[in-house]
Scaffold this active site. Structure first.
Site, PDB file in Angstrom:
ATOM      1  N   GLU A 180       0.829  -1.219   0.000  1.00  0.00           N
ATOM      2  CA  GLU A 180       0.000   0.000   0.000  1.00  0.00           C
ATOM      3  C   GLU A 180       0.861   1.266   0.000  1.00  0.00           C
ATOM      4  OE1 GLU A 180      -3.720   0.396   0.200  1.00  0.00           O
ATOM      5  OE2 GLU A 180      -2.800   2.248  -0.486  1.00  0.00           O
ATOM      6  N   LYS A 215       4.111   4.658 -10.337  1.00  0.00           N
ATOM      7  CA  LYS A 215       2.896   4.589  -9.509  1.00  0.00           C
ATOM      8  C   LYS A 215       1.663   4.437 -10.395  1.00  0.00           C
ATOM      9  CE  LYS A 215       4.906   7.441  -5.854  1.00  0.00           C
ATOM     10  NZ  LYS A 215       5.076   8.837  -5.439  1.00  0.00           N
ATOM     11  N   GLY A 234       6.600  11.061   2.884  1.00  0.00           N
ATOM     12  CA  GLY A 234       7.014  11.503   4.218  1.00  0.00           C
ATOM     13  C   GLY A 234       6.999  10.355   5.208  1.00  0.00           C
TER      14      GLY A 234
END
Ligand SMILES: NC(=O)c1ccc[n+]([C@@H]2O[C@H](COP(=O)([O-])OP(=O)(O)OC[C@H]3O[C@@H](n4cnc5c(N)ncnc54)[C@H](OP(=O)(O)O)[C@@H]3O)[C@@H](O)[C@H]2O)c1
Length: 411
Positions: free
Chosen positions: A124, A200, A297
């Site tokens: 994920e 992606k 992040g």
């Protein structure tokens, strides 16, 4: 449950902290105590003052002998991550990874290996950082045929474009700021040239359209050619520029690309700024859904890894579907009728403009000359991209010029 952590950089250390922080709750809710038994790093010395130094190793053999129940891989890149992951999958041990490069490159193979060994690989965190997107796509939207996927999915480029637009920064200065803020890596090529975003998009599209879509087969254009003048032009026309990942399923053939586009200020992407990401999925039953949040992040990405960990703890054997063996047919031109911005660089402006009027007159062409007299921006409508390119090529045969064309994306 014994967890071995491969990598302890930005993401690995975030995962360590989140496991420590949530262990009590995990224990109360799911009846398992999660223990990190070993951490693999590259430069062991770096960690000699860490309170948990006894957990660190630079020897893969020590990871094996710690007999982990679950592996979390946050090293990145293809090798040695691939070797480590395949070792554990072939032993039937589940693996969680944030590694988009590896999943985009060899995902199908790893899923097959996991299935053959009655285990799973979960990833994920590899797309959209903290945004839960793969699980909704695979599970919640299983009752849909996915017809299109669009996404602003690279935080670095979105940050750079936002800074150029909002603060009049130059491309170089905005990139420097992105590096200082920790959004961009010291070698930003993968981000700014669109490779991160196309990987992606390939993962999302493979899952969405249930076919194998290789990132390297999709057209990819980054933002390094976007100029300060393009930003000025966008502002004067009430447009913005975004690096858009877009794919569409057209009766079994897939169009997919990453490219800079102009968006209108009414676009749903107009408020997706700086390091934020957004993904819009269109399903035949559900209609349009938008997911947005921090796409990268330490903690957002670690949050996605913890979600995968909880699934494994709950014994959810979620074989990630979608990274299929059957390769999708691809088409390389944007298939939809659209307005475009075309940027011409030319010496003979007058002959170009009269030629443009002759060719595009029926489409209500709009021509803007910018202060830099060698650059002309044109807005035109075309039924499809191939037709537009043919026309632009015919112009180039008669007038020496360079051109770049950009979709005006209205969604
Ligand atoms: N950063 C993000 O916001 C983000 C978001 C989504 C996904 N990801 C993905 O998450 C993964 C990790 O990214 P990151 O930003 O955490 O990277 P990072 O900060 O560079 O950390 C990498 C870690 O892996 C270790 N490592 C590197 N090579 C190794 C080797 N050969 N053997 C053992 N350990 C090795 C490093 O060890 P040392 O500490 O000893 O150098 C470091 O601890 C990547 O796949 C990335 O694409 C990152």
């Amino acid at each position: 449950l014994k967890v071995a952590l491969l990598g302890y950089g930005t993401i690995g250390s975030g995962v360590f902290e989140l496991i420590e922080k949530n262990n009590k709750i995990i224990n109360e809710n799911y009846g398992h105590n999660v223990e990190i038994v070993k951490i693999l790093v590259n430069r062991l010395k770096k960690y000699k003052n860490d309170a948990n130094f006894n957990l660190f190793t630079d020897q893969f053999e020590e990871i094996k002998s710690s007999k982990p129940d679950i592996i979390i891989e946050t090293i990145g890149g293809i090798l040695p991550a691939y070797d480590y992951i395949t070792y554990f999958l072939s032993k039937g041990i589940p693996v969680i990874t944030a590694n988009k490069d590896l999943i985009a490159e060899r995902g199908s193979e790893l899923i097959i290996l996991a299935k053959d060994n009655n285990t799973i690989i979960s990833y994920e965190a590899s797309v959209g950082g903290g945004i839960p997107i793969l699980k909704p796509l695979q599970e919640c939207l299983a009752g849909n045929e996915i017809t299109s996927i669009s996404a602003v999915i690279n935080g670095t480029t979105n940050y750079i474009l936002t800074q150029m637009y909002e603060n009049n920064e130059t491309y170089d200065k905005a990139l420097e700021n992105a590096q200082a803020m920790g959004f961009a890596e010291s070698d930003p090529t993968s981000d700014v040239e669109g490779f991160d975003a196309i990987r992606k998009l390939a993962i999302l599209s493979s899952i969405g359209y249930k076919k194998n879509i290789k990132w390297s087969d999709l057209p990819t254009q980054g933002i390094s050619n976007i100029t300060d003048l393009d930003i000025v032009y966008a502002k004067t026309e009430n447009l913005k520029i975004k690096l858009m990942a877009y794919s569409q399923n057209i009766d079994g053939t897939v169009y997919g690309a990453v490219r800079p586009v102009f968006i209108t200020l009414n676009s749903k992407y107009a408020q997706i700024n700086n390091e934020y990401n957004a993904v819009i999925l269109e399903g035949d039953s559900v209609g349009e859904l938008m997911f947005t949040g921090k796409g990268a992040g330490k903690y957002p990405t670690a949050s996605a890894i913890l979600g995968d960990l909880i699934d494994i703890i709950q014994n959810k054997k979620r074989y990630p579907e979608g990274l299929y063996e059957e390769v999708s047919n691809l088409q390389h031109y944007y298939p939809n009728p659209s307005h475009y911005v075309v940027r011409f660089k030319v010496d003979e402006i007058d002959s170009l403009t009269s030629k443009l009027f002759n060719i595009f007159y029926e489409h209500g062409i709009k021509i803007s000359r910018m202060q830099d007299q060698s650059v002309v921006y044109v807005q035109v409508f075309s039924e499809n991209e191939k037709k537009l390119i043919d026309t632009l090529e015919s112009i180039r045969e008669e007038i020496t010029c360079d051109y770049s064309h950009y979709i005006i994306y209205e969604k």
